[in-house]
Scaffold this motif. Structure first.
Motif, PDB file in Angstrom:
ATOM      1  N   LYS A   7       0.826  -1.173  -0.116  1.00 20.57           N
ATOM      2  CA  LYS A   7      -0.098   0.045  -0.134  1.00 20.57           C
ATOM      3  C   LYS A   7       0.836   1.430  -0.018  1.00 20.57           C
ATOM      4  CE  LYS A   7      -4.090  -1.817   2.325  1.00 20.57           C
ATOM      5  NZ  LYS A   7      -4.689  -2.000   3.880  1.00 20.57           N
ATOM      6  N   ILE A   8       1.995   1.287   0.885  1.00 28.54           N
ATOM      7  CA  ILE A   8       2.938   2.319   0.730  1.00 28.54           C
ATOM      8  C   ILE A   8       3.457   2.535  -0.378  1.00 28.54           C
ATOM      9  CG2 ILE A   8       5.285   3.137   1.774  1.00 28.54           C
ATOM     10  CD1 ILE A   8       4.409   1.799   4.472  1.00 28.54           C
ATOM     11  N   ALA A   9       3.978   1.476  -1.165  1.00 25.48           N
ATOM     12  CA  ALA A   9       4.555   1.605  -2.501  1.00 25.48           C
ATOM     13  C   ALA A   9       3.534   2.129  -3.543  1.00 25.48           C
ATOM     14  CB  ALA A   9       4.986   0.248  -3.076  1.00 25.48           C
ATOM     15  N   GLN A  10       2.362   1.845  -3.359  1.00 23.26           N
ATOM     16  CA  GLN A  10       1.243   2.280  -4.331  1.00 23.26           C
ATOM     17  C   GLN A  10       0.858   3.773  -4.068  1.00 23.26           C
ATOM     18  OE1 GLN A  10      -2.223  -0.094  -3.451  1.00 23.26           O
ATOM     19  NE2 GLN A  10      -1.220  -1.934  -4.515  1.00 23.26           N
ATOM     20  N   MET A  15       1.730   9.500  -5.651  1.00 24.79           N
ATOM     21  CA  MET A  15       2.487  10.882  -5.335  1.00 24.79           C
ATOM     22  C   MET A  15       3.377  11.411  -6.340  1.00 24.79           C
ATOM     23  SD  MET A  15       2.742  10.651  -1.143  1.00 24.79           S
ATOM     24  CE  MET A  15       3.499  12.034  -0.966  1.00 24.79           C
ATOM     25  N   ALA A  16       4.079  10.384  -6.757  1.00 23.28           N
ATOM     26  CA  ALA A  16       5.214  10.579  -8.026  1.00 23.28           C
ATOM     27  C   ALA A  16       4.822  11.069  -9.107  1.00 23.28           C
ATOM     28  CB  ALA A  16       6.233   9.297  -7.964  1.00 23.28           C
ATOM     29  N   ARG A  17       3.577  10.360  -9.419  1.00 22.15           N
ATOM     30  CA  ARG A  17       2.944  10.717 -10.862  1.00 22.15           C
ATOM     31  C   ARG A  17       2.247  11.798 -10.639  1.00 22.15           C
ATOM     32  NH1 ARG A  17       1.187   5.138 -10.274  1.00 22.15           N
ATOM     33  NH2 ARG A  17      -1.050   6.037  -9.684  1.00 22.15           N
ATOM     34  N   ARG A  34      -2.524   9.307   4.526  1.00 19.53           N
ATOM     35  CA  ARG A  34      -2.659   7.984   4.372  1.00 19.53           C
ATOM     36  C   ARG A  34      -1.364   7.349   4.614  1.00 19.53           C
ATOM     37  NH1 ARG A  34      -6.799   8.080  -0.503  1.00 19.53           N
ATOM     38  NH2 ARG A  34      -8.680   8.871   0.831  1.00 19.53           N
ATOM     39  N   LEU A  35      -0.266   7.955   3.930  1.00 17.50           N
ATOM     40  CA  LEU A  35       1.076   7.360   3.986  1.00 17.50           C
ATOM     41  C   LEU A  35       1.621   7.690   5.380  1.00 17.50           C
ATOM     42  CD1 LEU A  35       3.205   6.234   1.947  1.00 17.50           C
ATOM     43  CD2 LEU A  35       4.026   8.774   1.839  1.00 17.50           C
ATOM     44  N   ALA A  36       1.473   8.621   6.225  1.00 17.62           N
ATOM     45  CA  ALA A  36       1.828   8.442   7.660  1.00 17.62           C
ATOM     46  C   ALA A  36       1.073   7.492   8.483  1.00 17.62           C
ATOM     47  CB  ALA A  36       1.669  10.046   8.110  1.00 17.62           C
ATOM     48  N   LYS A  37      -0.345   7.352   8.297  1.00 20.01           N
ATOM     49  CA  LYS A  37      -0.784   6.422   8.965  1.00 20.01           C
ATOM     50  C   LYS A  37      -0.400   4.784   8.859  1.00 20.01           C
ATOM     51  CE  LYS A  37      -5.417   6.570   9.069  1.00 20.01           C
ATOM     52  NZ  LYS A  37      -6.810   6.824   8.494  1.00 20.01           N
ATOM     53  N   LEU A  38       0.078   4.590   7.619  1.00 19.30           N
ATOM     54  CA  LEU A  38       0.331   3.373   7.030  1.00 19.30           C
ATOM     55  C   LEU A  38       1.704   3.118   7.501  1.00 19.30           C
ATOM     56  CD1 LEU A  38      -0.609   3.056   3.278  1.00 19.30           C
ATOM     57  CD2 LEU A  38      -1.537   1.745   5.291  1.00 19.30           C
ATOM     58  N   ARG A  39       2.543   4.113   7.790  1.00 20.79           N
ATOM     59  CA  ARG A  39       4.101   3.899   8.299  1.00 20.79           C
ATOM     60  C   ARG A  39       3.908   3.628  10.000  1.00 20.79           C
ATOM     61  NH1 ARG A  39       7.167   8.331   4.552  1.00 20.79           N
ATOM     62  NH2 ARG A  39       7.510   7.071   3.006  1.00 20.79           N
ATOM     63  N   ARG A  40       2.871   4.329  10.489  1.00 22.43           N
ATOM     64  CA  ARG A  40       2.693   4.287  11.987  1.00 22.43           C
ATOM     65  C   ARG A  40       2.350   2.764  12.107  1.00 22.43           C
ATOM     66  NH1 ARG A  40      -1.886   5.466  14.127  1.00 22.43           N
ATOM     67  NH2 ARG A  40      -2.469   7.336  12.661  1.00 22.43           N
ATOM     68  N   GLU A  41       1.469   2.125  11.259  1.00 23.45           N
ATOM     69  CA  GLU A  41       1.261   0.791  11.429  1.00 23.45           C
ATOM     70  C   GLU A  41       2.455  -0.038  11.367  1.00 23.45           C
ATOM     71  OE1 GLU A  41      -2.212  -0.955   9.406  1.00 23.45           O
ATOM     72  OE2 GLU A  41      -3.072   1.174   9.221  1.00 23.45           O
ATOM     73  N   LEU A  42       3.415   0.185  10.347  1.00 21.32           N
ATOM     74  CA  LEU A  42       4.303  -0.737  10.255  1.00 21.32           C
ATOM     75  C   LEU A  42       5.383  -0.646  11.647  1.00 21.32           C
ATOM     76  CD1 LEU A  42       5.295  -2.128   7.471  1.00 21.32           C
ATOM     77  CD2 LEU A  42       6.919  -0.068   7.098  1.00 21.32           C
TER      78      LEU A  42
END
Length: 367
Positions: A7-10, A15-17, A34-42
């Motif tokens: 999900k992070i990669a997606q 964002m890059a596009r 969304r990215l920050a939330k996923l990283r926190r889960e990680l």
């Protein structure tokens, strides 16, 4: 784990596009949240086993802790061995240090713990290698040395900063001047004391909606970015000073060395030849921001051999008492202080008096 990483990669790919402009600012802000939330889960998996792995967690000792972070084979172990005289297995092949190796040096009367953290590889924040455990220890440090190879410093610097940032470590930054107060009703209100170039009410609302916050008062006292607002909402960011240690300067030209000196927060050294280590230790002292206080027992001379070391942000008489022993603050009547923090030598002060480096203190207890 892999699904979160996917999900992070997606999101990173999206964002890059996405072109950065006014029209896409809201969408990018949402993706960042969304990215920050996923990283926190990680970092903190639902099982709660997000702590440092075996062999990584080292008991805190001394007055401050300095963590050495860097790619394999940049010379971290050599530098630690040189500074602390601690044997850390050094070899000319990658991944020699597999556990955290603690060392300790005494500098200006303060005991500084040095930790050689195992080599970080790209993707550490996504759980590759043993990077997550390494960065968990890095978060407990008072100062981070990012050790770089002087032959390829900037590409490695960028990767390591990105890895640490992804784990909520903010290098050489202060917490943003943003106030967020959740309320029971009234929706989202936004106050700004300076002009905003990136955040407006719509973007603030969309970021907070991602965190299911629908009633809050937000005050921006700085020209804030979406990332800074997300940091405040997340609330688990660590702000750590950092020195970039550019090792192996014996392998580059004088002209190249002049360019390296222009990089902010950097100290070029050669751990192998022991070049410029004095400069590195002096900069360490400045960045740690410590205050040395000398004790003076009644009727005796001050003890200049072992100062009580406080962080400059916690340097009141009360902090000094607590560092000596918790019971002292309860029995405290007043203190006599000699030094630059007072007008008279000595001066009678109370618990809230702020001390300066190398002040001398005598505590007078209640009878």
């Amino acid at each position: 784990m892999s699904t979160i990483v996917e999900k992070i990669a997606q999101i990173e790919a999206e964002m890059a596009r996405t072109q950065k402009n006014k029209a896409t600012a809201g969408h990018l802000g949402l993706l960042k949240a969304r990215l920050a939330k996923l990283r926190r889960e990680l970092i903190t998996p639902k099982g709660g086993s997000g702590g440092p792995g075996e062999g990584f967690d080292v008991a805190k000792t001394g007055d401050a802790r300095v963590g050495f972070v860097g790619f394999p084979s940049v010379g971290k172990s050599t530098l630690l061995t040189t500074l602390a005289g601690v044997y850390s297995e050094v070899a000319a092949y990658e991944f020699t240090t597999l556990t955290t190796v603690p060392g300790c040096i005494k500098y200006k009367g303060a005991k500084i713990q040095l930790l050689d953290l195992p080599g970080i590889i790209e993707g550490a924040k996504d759980g590759k290698g043993r990077g997550r455990q390494v960065i968990a220890v890095a978060r407990t440090c008072s100062l981070i040395y990012i050790v770089l190879d002087a032959l390829k410093p900037l590409q490695h610097k960028k990767i390591l900063e990105y890895e640490l940032e992804g784990f909520g470590i903010r290098l050489n930054k202060s917490p943003p001047n943003i106030k967020l107060r959740k309320k029971d009703k009234g929706g989202i209100t936004l106050q700004t004391t300076v002009n905003q170039s990136e955040l407006d009410l719509a973007l603030v609302k969309s970021i907070l909606a991602e965190y299911k916050i629908s009633n809050a008062e937000v005050v921006l006292r700085t020209d804030a970015t979406p990332d800074e607002l997300i940091d405040v909402v997340e609330g688990n960011r660590i702000y750590i000073p950092c020195i970039y240690v550019l090792n192996k300067i014996d392998q580059i030209s004088i002209e190249e060395l002049d360019i390296l000196y222009k990089i902010p927060h950097c100290v070029p050294i050669s751990a192998h030849h022991k070049w410029n280590l004095d400069d590195l230790l002096e900069k360490m002292w400045i960045y740690l921001d410590l205050t040395r206080i000398y004790t003076k027992p009644k009727g005796q001379l001050p003890d200049y051999s072992s100062p009580v070391v406080l962080h400059t942000s916690k340097n009141r008489i009360e902090d000094f008492c607590n560092k000596l022993h918790r019971s002292i603050a309860k029995e405290f009547k007043y203190a006599l202080v000699w030094g630059t923090s007072v007008k008279h030598q000595p001066q009678k002060v109370g618990k809230d008096h702020m001390l300066n480096d190398e002040d001398v203190v005598q505590i007078v207890k209640k009878v």
